[in-house]
Design a protein around this motif. Sequence first.
Motif, PDB file in Angstrom:
ATOM      1  N   ALA A  71       0.847  -1.197   0.000  1.00 48.90           N
ATOM      2  CA  ALA A  71       0.000   0.000   0.000  1.00 48.90           C
ATOM      3  C   ALA A  71       0.879   1.244   0.000  1.00 48.90           C
ATOM      4  O   ALA A  71       1.947   1.267   0.629  1.00 48.90           O
ATOM      5  N   THR A  72       0.423   2.263  -0.701  1.00 45.61           N
ATOM      6  CA  THR A  72       1.145   3.528  -0.801  1.00 45.61           C
ATOM      7  C   THR A  72       0.202   4.681  -0.499  1.00 45.61           C
ATOM      8  O   THR A  72      -0.956   4.671  -0.916  1.00 45.61           O
ATOM      9  N   LEU A  73       0.704   5.655   0.253  1.00 48.44           N
ATOM     10  CA  LEU A  73      -0.066   6.859   0.553  1.00 48.44           C
ATOM     11  C   LEU A  73       0.870   8.056   0.460  1.00 48.44           C
ATOM     12  O   LEU A  73       1.996   8.012   0.991  1.00 48.44           O
ATOM     13  N   GLY A  74       0.422   9.114  -0.208  1.00 53.83           N
ATOM     14  CA  GLY A  74       1.297  10.267  -0.369  1.00 53.83           C
ATOM     15  C   GLY A  74       0.546  11.584  -0.404  1.00 53.83           C
ATOM     16  O   GLY A  74      -0.683  11.632  -0.534  1.00 53.83           O
ATOM     17  N   PHE A  75       1.322  12.668  -0.287  1.00 56.50           N
ATOM     18  CA  PHE A  75       0.768  14.021  -0.290  1.00 56.50           C
ATOM     19  C   PHE A  75       1.777  14.959  -0.940  1.00 56.50           C
ATOM     20  O   PHE A  75       2.996  14.812  -0.756  1.00 56.50           O
ATOM     21  N   SER A  76       1.265  15.897  -1.720  1.00 59.09           N
ATOM     22  CA  SER A  76       2.133  16.940  -2.279  1.00 59.09           C
ATOM     23  C   SER A  76       1.428  18.279  -2.219  1.00 59.09           C
ATOM     24  O   SER A  76       0.201  18.359  -2.335  1.00 59.09           O
ATOM     25  N   GLN A  77       2.205  19.306  -1.998  1.00 59.51           N
ATOM     26  CA  GLN A  77       1.710  20.677  -2.064  1.00 59.51           C
ATOM     27  C   GLN A  77       2.683  21.484  -2.905  1.00 59.51           C
ATOM     28  O   GLN A  77       3.889  21.467  -2.660  1.00 59.51           O
ATOM     29  N   GLN A  78       2.140  22.171  -3.904  1.00 59.70           N
ATOM     30  CA  GLN A  78       2.966  22.992  -4.773  1.00 59.70           C
ATOM     31  C   GLN A  78       2.374  24.386  -4.846  1.00 59.70           C
ATOM     32  O   GLN A  78       1.160  24.550  -5.005  1.00 59.70           O
ATOM     33  N   GLU A  79       3.244  25.388  -4.728  1.00 62.84           N
ATOM     34  CA  GLU A  79       2.831  26.786  -4.846  1.00 62.84           C
ATOM     35  C   GLU A  79       3.683  27.472  -5.901  1.00 62.84           C
ATOM     36  O   GLU A  79       4.908  27.366  -5.882  1.00 62.84           O
ATOM     37  N   ASP A  80       3.027  28.165  -6.815  1.00 69.19           N
ATOM     38  CA  ASP A  80       3.707  28.916  -7.867  1.00 69.19           C
ATOM     39  C   ASP A  80       3.189  30.349  -7.868  1.00 69.19           C
ATOM     40  O   ASP A  80       1.983  30.574  -7.727  1.00 69.19           O
ATOM     41  N   GLN A  81       4.100  31.295  -8.041  1.00 66.14           N
ATOM     42  CA  GLN A  81       3.715  32.710  -8.087  1.00 66.14           C
ATOM     43  C   GLN A  81       4.572  33.420  -9.115  1.00 66.14           C
ATOM     44  O   GLN A  81       5.769  33.168  -9.232  1.00 66.14           O
ATOM     45  N   THR A  82       3.945  34.309  -9.885  1.00 70.21           N
ATOM     46  CA  THR A  82       4.686  35.148 -10.814  1.00 70.21           C
ATOM     47  C   THR A  82       3.913  36.441 -11.038  1.00 70.21           C
ATOM     48  O   THR A  82       2.682  36.473 -10.916  1.00 70.21           O
ATOM     49  N   ASN A  83       4.638  37.513 -11.363  1.00 69.65           N
ATOM     50  CA  ASN A  83       3.974  38.792 -11.637  1.00 69.65           C
ATOM     51  C   ASN A  83       3.914  39.096 -13.128  1.00 69.65           C
ATOM     52  O   ASN A  83       3.570  40.212 -13.529  1.00 69.65           O
ATOM     53  N   TYR A  84       4.249  38.103 -13.966  1.00 70.60           N
ATOM     54  CA  TYR A  84       4.180  38.289 -15.419  1.00 70.60           C
ATOM     55  C   TYR A  84       3.698  36.986 -16.039  1.00 70.60           C
ATOM     56  O   TYR A  84       4.423  35.998 -16.057  1.00 70.60           O
ATOM     57  N   PHE A  85       2.454  36.980 -16.534  1.00 78.30           N
ATOM     58  CA  PHE A  85       1.927  35.701 -17.003  1.00 78.30           C
ATOM     59  C   PHE A  85       0.989  35.820 -18.191  1.00 78.30           C
ATOM     60  O   PHE A  85       0.758  34.855 -18.896  1.00 78.30           O
ATOM     61  N   TRP A  86       0.403  37.003 -18.433  1.00 75.16           N
ATOM     62  CA  TRP A  86      -0.686  37.048 -19.408  1.00 75.16           C
ATOM     63  C   TRP A  86      -0.182  37.531 -20.760  1.00 75.16           C
ATOM     64  O   TRP A  86       0.259  36.763 -21.594  1.00 75.16           O
ATOM     65  N   GLY A  87      -0.238  38.819 -21.006  1.00 75.51           N
ATOM     66  CA  GLY A  87       0.075  39.315 -22.335  1.00 75.51           C
ATOM     67  C   GLY A  87       1.556  39.339 -22.627  1.00 75.51           C
ATOM     68  O   GLY A  87       2.394  39.552 -21.752  1.00 75.51           O
ATOM     69  N   GLY A  88       1.881  39.141 -23.907  1.00 71.17           N
ATOM     70  CA  GLY A  88       3.246  39.332 -24.367  1.00 71.17           C
ATOM     71  C   GLY A  88       3.428  40.747 -24.875  1.00 71.17           C
ATOM     72  O   GLY A  88       2.755  41.679 -24.443  1.00 71.17           O
ATOM     73  N   LEU A  89       4.331  40.904 -25.827  1.00 71.94           N
ATOM     74  CA  LEU A  89       4.597  42.222 -26.397  1.00 71.94           C
ATOM     75  C   LEU A  89       3.574  42.517 -27.489  1.00 71.94           C
ATOM     76  O   LEU A  89       3.200  41.626 -28.259  1.00 71.94           O
ATOM     77  N   PRO A  90       3.115  43.763 -27.582  1.00 65.71           N
ATOM     78  CA  PRO A  90       2.126  44.097 -28.618  1.00 65.71           C
ATOM     79  C   PRO A  90       2.773  44.148 -29.999  1.00 65.71           C
ATOM     80  O   PRO A  90       3.983  44.341 -30.143  1.00 65.71           O
ATOM     81  N   LEU A  91       1.922  43.988 -31.015  1.00 64.64           N
ATOM     82  CA  LEU A  91       2.353  44.200 -32.393  1.00 64.64           C
ATOM     83  C   LEU A  91       2.202  45.675 -32.750  1.00 64.64           C
ATOM     84  O   LEU A  91       1.461  46.422 -32.103  1.00 64.64           O
ATOM     85  N   GLY A  92       2.882  46.084 -33.818  1.00 66.05           N
ATOM     86  CA  GLY A  92       2.642  47.416 -34.350  1.00 66.05           C
ATOM     87  C   GLY A  92       1.265  47.474 -34.987  1.00 66.05           C
ATOM     88  O   GLY A  92       0.671  46.445 -35.341  1.00 66.05           O
ATOM     89  N   ALA A  93       0.738  48.677 -35.150  1.00 64.09           N
ATOM     90  CA  ALA A  93      -0.581  48.841 -35.767  1.00 64.09           C
ATOM     91  C   ALA A  93      -0.605  48.289 -37.184  1.00 64.09           C
ATOM     92  O   ALA A  93      -1.662  47.917 -37.697  1.00 64.09           O
ATOM     93  N   ASP A  94       0.577  48.196 -37.835  1.00 63.54           N
ATOM     94  CA  ASP A  94       0.666  47.649 -39.189  1.00 63.54           C
ATOM     95  C   ASP A  94       0.886  46.142 -39.189  1.00 63.54           C
ATOM     96  O   ASP A  94       1.118  45.533 -40.239  1.00 63.54           O
ATOM     97  N   GLY A  95       0.847  45.523 -37.980  1.00 64.48           N
ATOM     98  CA  GLY A  95       0.990  44.083 -37.884  1.00 64.48           C
ATOM     99  C   GLY A  95       2.411  43.580 -37.765  1.00 64.48           C
ATOM    100  O   GLY A  95       2.638  42.373 -37.591  1.00 64.48           O
TER     101      GLY A  95
END
Length: 717
Positions: A258-282
């Motif tokens: 029999a095996t029993l286990g537990f894990s806890q993981q915490e991740d934090q970052t202040n940069y996750f969503w948008g990347g760099l924008p494109l120019g208006a001309d694409g």
Amino acid sequence: MSVQHPGGKVFSPSFMAMAMCLATSQATFAADTEKPAPLELGATEISGQQLGETTEGTQSYTTGEMATATKLPLSMRETPQAVTVITRQRMDDQAMTSVNDVVKNTPGLFLSQASGPGRQTYKSRGFDIDNMMFDGLPSAYSGYANSVQPNLAMFDRVEVIRGATGLVTGAGNPSAAINFVRKRPTLTPQVSITGAAGSWDDYRGELDASSALNDSGTLRGRVVGSYRDANSFRDKETSDHGLFYAIGEADLSENTTATLGFSQQEDQTNYFWGGLPLGADGHHLNLPRSTNPGSDWENKKLTINTVFGDVQHRFDNGWKLNLAGSASQLNGVFTGTYQSRYRTTLARTAYQSHQDDKQYAFDTFASGPVEAFGRTHEVVVGTSKRILDATSKEYSPYDTNYPLNGTKPDFVRNGKGHAITSQDGVYLTTRLNLADPLKVILGGRLDWYDYDDRQGNGDYKVTRNLTRYAGVIYDLDEHHSVYASYTDIFTPQSSKDLSGKVLEPIVGENYEVGLKGEYFNGALNASVAVFQIDQKNRATQAATQLGCPQLTCYDASGLVRSQGIDLELQGALTENWQVGGGFTYTRVHYIKDTNAANKNQRFDTDTPERMFKLTTSYRFQGPLEKLRIGGNVYWQSRMYNDVVLADSSRYRLEQGSYAVADVMAGYQVTRHLDLQVNVNNLFDRTYYSAIGTSPIWGSTDTYGNPRSFGLTAKYTF
């Protein structure tokens, strides 16, 4: 564990040449090899030269058995699909810390950051991977919501099966199954302390301790702790990652564990969503790589707690009974922005949400031999249940015209989503030993799928969906086999037809033929495969909307086809030379779609069609026996997006093909202390790992990491 090879034999570095010369060297290998004494690896005993499932301590880039594809313990050669294992040694050599590293280095898998650098998705054969597995139990994955990256410190290996994997995962895309196999307690005491430091103030510490807990060794335990605090090549970007993992193993009797286990993981970052924008001309703006388009107040924090366990009973007749289960809770808060031009001028889109996901998985199966027609066959029969209870809390303002330099909005909760998805399945797999060189694997699965929208009327069900699996393996000689296989998988969809009925599930059918080679008693595996995936029944808008009872009606007639070739080599070329690498070509295109103009067009243009990945390491002998060196090469073909501009014209935005090289050197200072240096992006190649899709809302230009340095020190008691 070391595997003996012909003394001094060196193979050509050419990928195909290495594979072709293996058979001719096998006879020499057999004559020169001395059978070593049995090696005890923790609670597992490996005799002779054959590798077992556990990869820790073997110094190998391959494994002896893996059960991810069918739940049958099969070698890579015996598995009629393209398979890869990322071993503990390979993780350590490349200083991998997260699933992102695994995906980037696994042949046929692509790390996509098209939704932002912290909302990564993973692709295989042109489709998103929406399931991960932990010790064989599936878990839903989404780059948008529960985008936690499993910390590799607690895993022995990662097994990857490419193609449709419905037999073991139930619902999903015909992409791949990524199975993270946890470290297990060892019988003999072992303790290691690892410290690492790298570019941009990247610091990591890790403790791993394992031992028997009583004199008889019937109780064993292991604890792993890890913490990482890092900055980035982007200005003011920070992140931290913490892990605690504990597992206990008990022999309840001579035949029951029999095996029993537990894990806890915490991740934090202040940069996750948008990347760099494109120019208006694409066009790309070609800003400095250090540019951080985010705001100081942005933050993403995820915490996931998991309890898991299993019981295995071994009967005297060779049969086994396995009962396994896991329960996890993910709590995440996302507060962020991306730069957009919803109102012509560049501004921000600001957003906050709170995710609370609970996942449960249970699996029970029996496996063992069956005698029939004078031969021994193998059977697996089982049942499983999965539950995803997902709650999302939304906040206002959701502002698409927030000032570029605006302070944090006063977010107020204004909505909630709550849905429960459950899957119940029964499955049967058998491997028929029809003749000495001929094996046939047949499998089937029935699933009952239920999506319950607790906040709306979007409920739908799938009843008794049949998933099929068939594979034929024929041994050409002692080292080579040919195979052909058919696998499928289903994806429920919520769209409705003109009668108001929910459409039949999307079905992904995977056809594959290949050649596999196994050399040096399984220490080296080579394969070549040709595949085709048809994803059919995709919702397409109905030709007429006359009498439609809802806003829009659909037909289940869309078809996307993926075709390609998959080559791979993984394992030991000599006793001291390990290699893992492969080349894949995948073309994914529309066959039928609502938009007739899509016919024969690419399905996903910002995913490369060709990828080549190679990792190698060499351990010197003689006076330099404490030294090892290695390196990696990653190459991909071009990506592009046809960007629609404000005047409805189009501009083709590209990231051309590129290659990135990494190097590693390690030195065993003493019996206990090991030092290793890794240099990533050795030639400091500038490239975009993801490219934008729109100058209006698609700010996802994301630079790949510049050249970086890392030093790792590991002390083993």
